[in-house]
Scaffold this motif. Structure first.
Motif, PDB file in Angstrom:
ATOM      1  N   SER A 199       7.640 -31.781  -7.292  1.00  0.00           N
ATOM      2  CA  SER A 199       7.625 -30.522  -6.545  1.00  0.00           C
ATOM      3  C   SER A 199       9.033 -30.073  -6.168  1.00  0.00           C
ATOM      4  O   SER A 199       9.310 -28.875  -6.132  1.00  0.00           O
ATOM      5  N   ALA A 200       9.951 -31.003  -5.901  1.00  0.00           N
ATOM      6  CA  ALA A 200      11.314 -30.599  -5.508  1.00  0.00           C
ATOM      7  C   ALA A 200      11.984 -29.834  -6.653  1.00  0.00           C
ATOM      8  O   ALA A 200      12.652 -28.825  -6.433  1.00  0.00           O
ATOM      9  N   LEU A 201      11.753 -30.292  -7.886  1.00  0.00           N
ATOM     10  CA  LEU A 201      12.353 -29.616  -9.041  1.00  0.00           C
ATOM     11  C   LEU A 201      11.702 -28.243  -9.238  1.00  0.00           C
ATOM     12  O   LEU A 201      12.387 -27.246  -9.493  1.00  0.00           O
ATOM     13  N   ARG A 202      10.366 -28.188  -9.089  1.00  0.00           N
ATOM     14  CA  ARG A 202       9.686 -26.896  -9.253  1.00  0.00           C
ATOM     15  C   ARG A 202      10.155 -25.913  -8.181  1.00  0.00           C
ATOM     16  O   ARG A 202      10.385 -24.739  -8.451  1.00  0.00           O
ATOM     17  N   ASN A 203      10.330 -26.422  -6.946  1.00  0.00           N
ATOM     18  CA  ASN A 203      10.824 -25.549  -5.858  1.00  0.00           C
ATOM     19  C   ASN A 203      12.234 -25.062  -6.153  1.00  0.00           C
ATOM     20  O   ASN A 203      12.578 -23.908  -5.901  1.00  0.00           O
TER      21      ASN A 203
END
Ligand SMILES: C[S@@+](CC[C@H](N)C(=O)[O-])C[C@H]1O[C@@H](n2cnc3c(N)ncnc32)[C@H](O)[C@@H]1O
Length: 287
Positions: free
Chosen positions: A4-8
């Motif tokens: 999720s951190a990369l997608r964010n």
């Protein structure tokens, strides 16, 4: 475990919506980067971006890997016809030595700005006495490099109307048929890197027309409104904004009004410059 951190990060940096359902797509597009860096997961890749001194360089690779760059010559051709048959003639009807300014915003590998340049050069040949200039921007350094060279497979050029092939040079190699846009046309286009998510755009100009096609479709509605509003600061009053056929701005909080399919117009201050069709005479046509 999700990345999720990369997608964010992707959503915040590029505006491109990245729900968890797109994780497989992100993974497949970043496969080569993961292999090149020797990291084995999206989580490890995100840690690299967050901590490595070389992260700035890698962010450029991320942008090039993650953006969708589908495009073609004379895509949504009626919008180019509208420019040539309606917008430019109406400008020339009031400003005799005008320079018509067009921004291809989200230009990908260049097919869009070169199509516009070919159509305008052709009109200029038939109706001389004015000039045009095109700014073409994209966030992806990879597509911009391709766009600047102006080299395409001959098959791609099949979508270009036959009379406009005069603006192409053809390779002599039958094994690898290529075309290249002629230098005089390439010189009409300034290619620059620009991210629509930047709070202000480093563009010192106002344009008669902005083509912002098939980009907003990847953004959520508030991002679309914010980007269109920012773009419209660079649209002259009475100027036109073209969007993709599968996109719509009707009923949205943006400073343009719908005037034709996928075509919007910024209200003019004071007197509106009327859209008038400038008929090309038979003599000009033969020239
Ligand atoms: C699908 S292509 C559309 C190309 C062309 N306008 C057309 O309609 O054929 C979308 C382009 O938008 C660019 N793009 C995506 N996000 C962007 C952003 N945040 N800032 C600038 N360009 C972006 C991509 O790199 C890509 O080249």
């Amino acid at each position: 475990m999700t990345a999720s951190a990369l997608r964010n990060r992707i959503q915040a940096q590029l505006g491109i919506m990245m729900p968890e359902t797109k994780e497989a797509l992100v993974r497949s597009r970043l496969q080569r980067r993961l292999a090149a860096l020797g990291v084995d997961s999206l989580e490890a890749y995100e840690r690299y971006l967050a901590t490595s001194p070389a992260a700035l360089e890698e962010l450029r690779e991320l942008v090039s890997a993650i953006t969708t760059n589908t495009t073609s010559f004379f895509r949504e051709a009626p919008q180019i016809d509208y420019l040539v048959e309606q917008i430019v003639p109406s400008i020339l009807a009031t400003e005799r030595y005008a320079t018509v300014k067009v921004w291809s915003a989200g230009c990908s590998s260049g097919e869009e700005p070169y199509s516009i340049a070919m159509a305008l050069a052709d009109l200029q040949r038939r109706v001389p006495g004015w000039d045009y200039a095109i700014l073409a921007t994209d966030v992806s350094p990879r597509v911009l490099d391709a766009a600047r060279t102006g080299v395409y497979l001959a098959d791609q050029a099949a979508a270009i109307p036959r009379p406009l092939h005069r603006y192409l040079m053809t390779s002599r190699d039958p094994e690898r048929p290529l075309v290249r846009v002629r230098p005089e046309l390439r010189a009409k286009i300034a290619f620059h890197e620009l991210n629509f998510m930047d709070p202000r755009y480093a563009v010192d100009d106002v344009f008669d027309v902005i083509y912002f096609r098939n980009v907003a479709i990847y953004f959520d509605p508030p991002t679309q409104d914010a980007v269109v509003t920012r773009l419209c600061r660079h649209l002259r009053p009475g100027g036109h904004l073209m969007i993709g056929h599968s996109e719509s701005l009707v009923g949205r909080d943006v400073p343009v009004r719908h005037v034709a399919p996928s075509i919007y117009r910024k209200p003019a201050r004071g007197r509106t410059r009327p859209i008038r069709v400038h008929r090309v005479t038979a003599e000009q046509e033969r020239a």
